[in-house]
Design an enzyme around this catalytic site. Structure first.
Site, PDB file in Angstrom:
ATOM      1  N   CYS A 115      -7.797   1.974   1.713  1.00 31.41           N
ATOM      2  CA  CYS A 115      -8.835   1.180   1.056  1.00 31.41           C
ATOM      3  C   CYS A 115      -8.322   0.613  -0.260  1.00 31.41           C
ATOM      4  CB  CYS A 115     -10.072   2.052   0.816  1.00 31.41           C
ATOM      5  SG  CYS A 115     -11.358   1.209  -0.121  1.00 31.41           S
ATOM      6  N   SER A 165       0.797  -1.232   0.000  1.00 34.34           N
ATOM      7  CA  SER A 165       0.000   0.000   0.000  1.00 34.34           C
ATOM      8  C   SER A 165       0.825   1.275   0.000  1.00 34.34           C
ATOM      9  CB  SER A 165      -0.941  -0.004   1.209  1.00 34.34           C
ATOM     10  OG  SER A 165      -1.909  -1.024   1.066  1.00 34.34           O
ATOM     11  N   HIS A 177     -15.394  -0.189   3.421  1.00 30.36           N
ATOM     12  CA  HIS A 177     -15.305   1.176   3.923  1.00 30.36           C
ATOM     13  C   HIS A 177     -16.507   2.023   3.532  1.00 30.36           C
ATOM     14  CE1 HIS A 177     -11.000  -0.073   3.848  1.00 30.36           C
ATOM     15  NE2 HIS A 177     -10.934   0.675   4.945  1.00 30.36           N
TER      16      HIS A 177
END
Length: 605
Positions: free
Chosen positions: A373, A317, A360
């Site tokens: 996310c 990420s 989310h």
């Protein structure tokens, strides 16, 4: 009858006289020819041999330059070492000499014979490096038993700290045949930098050897010194690394496997670079034993590997930071663009999950960065396409060598359609773009590349060639700075980078922050977690993270920008099989930044 007999005798006598004269003439011609060959044709060769037997050139090795940290602390100096040297033409029976020496010293017969063979007739060759005092005393006391053998004082490295800086400094080793072919001024048995700064800056550190011209007797003992050319000491290398910070990084990182880099984003200079596990440079001084070498190379955690530049991993990420910039810059999204996340993204019959199983909900770009996310970036990646993503990534330094002044750097990989076609002879699938959008799949990057990417993003677009060296200290005390080198200049949108800094700040400090474990009390920072999957963990889904076997756990990343208002440094930590980025790497970065404040590199708030 008497007259006839007399004529016969005279005839025979004359023939013998002629024959004798011819033989004498032939012998005289051969002698003259040989003298001509020796004294005229080969004069220079035999004169040289004669002079070499009487006059010898003895090399005086130059002292190697020192290595200091940025504050002038001596990290590497020299210490004396006693070497056993053989002079080829004075050793009449090599086997006998080796047999006698082997009773005193543990020597390798094959290596000695190979060095002997490659040494010219009047040359010296190394028999053993690093004699202890007992061995020195014995050989001196029994020198008559070892004709052609002498002891010389050489120097080897002495380390202020032999473990915490090993991947930066690097170790020394004996020259190989390849080294001798590529480099002038070395002889068999000499030491040369094999890794780290010792290798990269070998030509500066080594200095220039001197020479003594001496006259020797028939036994090889010096009877007169004819001339001396003094050696020139190698120049000192000044690192950009702060030893005190490096020491703290080592302590904070502990026995985890991975690496840390602290990079000044305005200069490209490295303040700290640490790879774990490390290794002990003292094992290589004066030489490394076969047993110690085997232990190092058979260690499953590869201590010789500099994980900051030599191993490449999926960035996870962390890559979402660049993805967000690409999306904004390409006008595919804006600050207010939202996507819906229910925890599962279906595309062409395949499902791609978000790390948050319940999803989310409807989420904006800012919150997608803060809460990391996955589904937001799946959507963004499909709109951008892999070729566009790859172009940006390469421009920001991912998937290629950064050019750091340390050897053995790996390029990693950032794929595109053409790469897959070349590599696998097949097309690129949209599902692969989905995975790449969160830093997974074929992508592999080094911690140094991540540091360069973030540095470029938040320094205005300058892609620096990172360096661990500030400059060179010459023998007269003059300091020659190593200039920072910009290898690419990107035209960035400052509004987008400010937006990203705000999101990274909230990633650490907001209520739903994924990077809250990196919070520090002394200064405000921004940061991003990264978790890179190693294998599918479905069979371990019911186990706590610390119960999963080490080799199956996810890799853990955390990258920080500090201070957040006016970024000066990026700090990147990677923990191999460290689990989630928030648990494994984030606390490490927070503790390092606190130490940077203590050392004055970052102003406390």
């Amino acid at each position: 009858m008497f007259r006839a007999l007399s004529d016969l005798v005279n005839n025979i006598y004359n023939k013998r006289l002629v024959l004798f004269f011819l033989v004498f003439l032939l012998f005289f011609l051969v002698l003259i020819s040989r003298l001509f060959y020796l004294q005229i044709v080969n004069y220079e060769r035999y004169y040289s041999l004669s002079e070499n037997n009487r006059i010898r050139l003895i090399r005086i090795k130059a002292d190697r330059g020192f290595i200091k940290d940025k504050n002038g602390k001596y990290l590497v100096t020299n210490q004396p070492s006693f070497n056993l040297i053989g002079t080829k033409n004075y050793i009449k029976n090599l086997d006998n000499t080796i047999n006698k020496l082997s009773k005193v010293i543990d020597i390798d017969e094959e290596i000695i014979k190979n060095r002997y063979k490659k040494t010219y007739y009047f040359g010296d060759f190394l028999i053993y490096r690093g004699l202890n005092q007992k061995q020195v005393n014995y050989i001196l006391e029994h020198n008559e038993e070892f004709p052609g053998i002498k002891i010389e004082v050489d120097s080897v490295r002495r380390y202020y700290d032999s473990k915490r800086l090993s991947h930066i400094i690097g170790y020394m080793g004996e020259v190989t045949e390849d080294d001798l072919k590529k480099n002038r001024g070395y002889a068999t048995g000499d030491l040369i930098g094999k890794t780290g700064v010792e290798k990269t800056y070998e030509d500066i550190l080594r200095g220039k050897n001197g020479v003594r011209q001496v006259e020797v007797d028939s036994l090889g003992f010096v009877i007169d010194e004819l001339s001396v050319k003094e050696p020139i000491k190698g120049e000192n290398i000044i690192l950009s690394v702060d030893y005190d910070l490096q020491k703290s990084v080592s302590t904070i990182f502990g026995n985890k496997v991975g690496g840390v880099v602290v990079l000044n984003i305005k200069t490209g200079k490295i303040l700290s670079l640490y790879s774990s596990p490390s290794y002990d440079l003292n094992l290589f001084t004066p030489f490394i034993s076969q047993d110690n070498w085997k232990k190092i190379i058979k260690n499953r955690y590869k201590p010789l590997t500099n994980r900051v530049i030599e191993d490449a991993y999926p960035p996870g990420s962390i890559f979402k930071i660049l993805m967000a910039y690409i999306g904004l810059n390409e006008k595919v999204i804006n600050y207010n663009t939202s996507f819906f996340c229910n925890g599962l993204f279906d595309f062409n019959g395949y499902s791609y999950g978000c790390w948050k199983k319940g999803g989310h909900g409807n989420i904006s770009l800012h919150d997608a960065i803060v809460q990391s996310c996955d589904i937001y970036f799946y959507n963004l990646g499909l709109q951008l396409g892999i070729d566009k993503i790859s172009d940006y990534a390469l421009n920001f330094g991912l998937g290629k060598k950064t050019g750091i002044d340390l050897p053995n750097e790996k390029s990693g990989l950032f794929p595109n359609r053409q790469w897959k076609k070349n590599r696998f002879k097949t097309v690129w699938y949209p599902g692969e773009t989905i995975i790449a959008s969160i830093g997974q799949g074929y992508i592999s990057t080094t911690p140094m590349q991540i540091a360069v990417m973030l540095s470029t993003l938040f320094n205005g677009g300058n892609v620096f060639k990172p360096s661990v060296v500030l400059g060179v200290e010459r023998n007269n005390g003059e300091f020659i700075e190593k200039k920072s080198e910009i290898i690419n200049k990107l035209n960035l949108n400052n509004n987008y980078t400010k937006f990203l800094l705000n999101a990274l700040y909230d990633t650490v400090y907001s209520e739903k922050a994924t990077g809250y474990r990196a919070r520090v009390s002394k200064v405000k920072i921004g940061g991003k977690t990264g978790t890179a999957q190693v294998v599918s963990l479905k069979k371990f889904k019911d186990l706590d993270e610390d119960k999963i076997p080490w080799e199956y756990r996810d890799h853990s990343w955390f990258a920080a920008v500090v201070p957040i208002k006016n970024p000066e440094f990026v700090v990147v930590a990677f923990v191999e099989h460290g689990g989630s980025g928030s648990k494994g790497a984030a606390p490490i970065v927070g503790a390092i930044i606190n130490k940077m404040v203590d050392l004055g590199y970052v102003s406390a708030k």
